[in-house]
Design an enzyme around this catalytic site. Structure first.
Site, PDB file in Angstrom:
ATOM      1  N   ASP A   9      -4.484  -0.948  11.288  1.00  0.00           N
ATOM      2  CA  ASP A   9      -5.023  -0.910  10.098  1.00  0.00           C
ATOM      3  C   ASP A   9      -4.099  -0.263   8.964  1.00  0.00           C
ATOM      4  OD1 ASP A   9      -7.842  -1.660  10.747  1.00  0.00           O
ATOM      5  OD2 ASP A   9      -7.892   0.219  11.842  1.00  0.00           O
ATOM      6  N   THR A  10      -4.451  -0.824   7.947  1.00  0.00           N
ATOM      7  CA  THR A  10      -3.587  -0.492   6.716  1.00  0.00           C
ATOM      8  C   THR A  10      -4.380  -0.734   5.610  1.00  0.00           C
ATOM      9  OG1 THR A  10      -1.634  -1.325   7.943  1.00  0.00           O
ATOM     10  CG2 THR A  10      -1.415  -1.371   5.720  1.00  0.00           C
ATOM     11  N   VAL A  11      -3.810  -0.235   4.385  1.00  0.00           N
ATOM     12  CA  VAL A  11      -4.363  -0.825   3.108  1.00  0.00           C
ATOM     13  C   VAL A  11      -3.363  -1.205   2.316  1.00  0.00           C
ATOM     14  CG1 VAL A  11      -6.315   1.158   3.354  1.00  0.00           C
ATOM     15  CG2 VAL A  11      -4.220   1.413   2.135  1.00  0.00           C
ATOM     16  N   MET A  30      -2.381  -7.333   5.177  1.00  0.00           N
ATOM     17  CA  MET A  30      -2.498  -6.032   6.168  1.00  0.00           C
ATOM     18  C   MET A  30      -2.629  -6.402   7.650  1.00  0.00           C
ATOM     19  SD  MET A  30      -5.619  -3.845   4.053  1.00  0.00           S
ATOM     20  CE  MET A  30      -6.126  -4.892   2.767  1.00  0.00           C
TER      21      MET A  30
END
Length: 525
Positions: free
Chosen positions: A346-348, A428
């Site tokens: 997960d990333t933004v 992402m």
């Protein structure tokens, strides 16, 4: 033009300014700053800070960030590397003496020194117009007063009970079960953000906050020191780029994996994709094969260039791509390349373009969901596990070493054309990101999609000897890929998530798209 009889949404089309993030509260925070007279950098830091509160599984101030920035729409892109380093005591010989052959995601050794707060402070001071305290106001409010858990956040959150529960401090803040619609607060994190707002970056890297993080990590067996935090500092870097269909595609150089996407584009540019359907097995097969080759190159040759000899120019050359391209057969999958197990995380990612056409491509992350799961008791800071990307192999360019940055997956992208900024963008998803970048760019430049349609389109990802296919990939396409020699499996989760803003200089408009697989939105005025 989209089919209005099918689910979906139109791109956001505006003239003055636009913001696209993975959460509505972050997009709203960006617009609030823009309407108050702030520029794209001010808005990006404000939005990134909100995301560090309301998407705690994806990002936080215990993580890292990168930026690509086009002042006033210039094609001279400014890059910033805000990735953290290994502790000075992290020598490979120590790990070997302890019998450690790889670094686990919940281990204190996976925690590199967070670089995000330093990045925010530097880029805001150099390119913004507002003080750090001003742009952190919304993030502080949501941490203290509370925010409503969004649906995708809840989906990710409830898959990570092991990560949340192994550290008592994290377990106290992030209860094992959360539901969309619940209100969540992080009051200790709010106090940390207030200290940063009042005293700047030094509040995080010097004094009581740093001491608390170090003490907790040391109690768990970590090698970190207060001196490691004091020495933390990101740096401006010259972006790397390649040409594709008359555009220049820009990425952050190693230790970032952005080079992987550029190698993929170099491999694919000789194929006339316009003769193929956008989701045809023939198009996806080429993407898969280019990805398999590019990831093989990544895992063999990318590391921190300050401590390893990374032949970036050679790997980016068209001649190198031409020699590598010979291994691609348009009809059958390669059988002579070792499968690589790739991690999704997960990333933004967010992007802002303001009224003066300052355009920023901005990305934050704690790596895996909830990072290491380690939180120091007095800070509320959830620490990343980026260090698990290091190798315990002295011969490898990505071997752990004192003060070294690991191979980093999060990668902001930027497209320029004819001497001007054209599109800040990003996708992402951990190791998936090069695949996502290439898929998005080809959807726009080869298949004529607008940014929203390009993000909506179904995706595939080759990992560990299989091809993961999302629901939108037709059964006939899956069968055709199987007949080409690919092992096609159902994607167990959505693949990636992105944002993009396309600048039309002739019309004076902005066209923005936001990831449908996330909770966010694009907005503008």
């Amino acid at each position: 033009m989209r089919n209005f009889q099918r689910p979906g949404r139109s791109p956001v089309r505006v003239t003055e300014a636009a913001a696209a993030t993975s959460h509505p509260l972050a997009t709203s925070a960006a617009l609030k700053i823009l309407r108050a007279g702030g520029n794209a950098i001010d808005a990006a830091v404000a939005a990134g800070a909100v995301l560090a509160v309301v998407e705690p599984q994806s990002t936080g101030i215990g993580g890292d960030g990168f930026m690509l920035y086009a002042p006033k729409g210039s094609a001279k892109i400014i890059g910033f590397n805000g990735s953290g380093k290994a502790p000075q005591k992290a020598d490979v010989k120590w790990f070997q003496s302890q019998g450690i052959t790889s670094i686990g995601g919940h281990s204190p050794h996976s925690v590199t020194i967070p670089g995000l707060i330093d990045m925010w402070a530097q880029v805001l001071s150099d390119h913004g117009t507002m003080e750090l305290g001003r742009v952190l106001e919304d993030a502080i409010h949501y941490a203290e007063a509370g925010y409503v858990i969004a649906d995708r956040v809840a989906f990710d959150w409830n898959r990570e009970t092991a990560t949340i529960s192994h550290d008592a401090n994290s377990a106290r803040v992030f209860s094992p079960v959360i539901n969309a619609g619940d209100v969540h607060r992080q009051p200790v994190l709010a106090q940390t953000l207030k200290a940063v707002a009042q005293h700047g970056r030094d509040a995080f890297y010097k004094g009581a906050l740093a001491e608390d993080m170090v003490q907790h990590l040391n109690a768990l067996g970590g090698l970190h020191s207060v001196e490691d935090f004091v020495a933390a500092k990101g740096e401006y870097v010259a972006p790397i780029s390649t040409s594709y269909r008359g555009h220049e595609i820009h990425q952050i150089p190693p230790n970032n994996q952005g080079l992987t996407a550029l190698v993929m584009l170099n491999l694919l540019e000789s194929f006339d994709l316009t003769k193929l359907a956008a989701l045809s097995p023939e198009r996806l097969h080429l993407e898969i094969e280019a990805g398999r080759l590019a990831y093989y190159i990544r895992d063999q040759f990318i590391g921190d260039p300050r401590q390893a000899d990374i032949k970036t120019a050679e790997l980016l050359s068209k001649d190198f791509a031409a020699s590598l391209r010979k291994r691609i057969n348009t009809a059958t999958a390669m059988t002579d390349i070792k499968p690589i197990k790739l991690e999704k995380s997960d990333t933004v990612y967010l992007t802002i373009v303001d009224r003066d056409r300052n355009a920023v491509s901005f990305i934050n992350s704690v790596y895996h969901s909830f990072g290491s799961g380690i939180m120091s008791p007095k800070t509320g800071v959830l620490l990343q596990n980026r260090g698990m990307g290091f190798k315990i192999d002295p011969a490898h360019p990505n071997c752990i070493a004192p003060g070294k940055r690991p191979l980093h997956t999060i990668m902001p992208g930027f497209v320029t054309r004819n001497g001007k900024a054209l599109m800040p963008y990003g996708v992402m998803g951990g190791d998936y990101q090069p695949f996502g970048h290439v898929h998005l760019l080809q959807n726009i430049f080869d298949f004529g999609m607008d940014p929203q349609a390009a993000l909506d389109a179904p995706r595939v990802f080759a990992s560990a000897g299989a091809v993961e296919a999302e629901d939108g990939i037709a059964s006939s396409t899956r069968s055709a890929l199987s007949s080409m020699g690919h092992k096609v499996v159902q994607a167990p989760e959505p693949l990636g998530g992105g944002q993009a803003i396309l600048i039309d200089w002739d019309k004076g408009t902005l066209t923005a798209g936001s990831e449908p697989r996330k909770d966010g939105c694009a907005l503008g005025y």
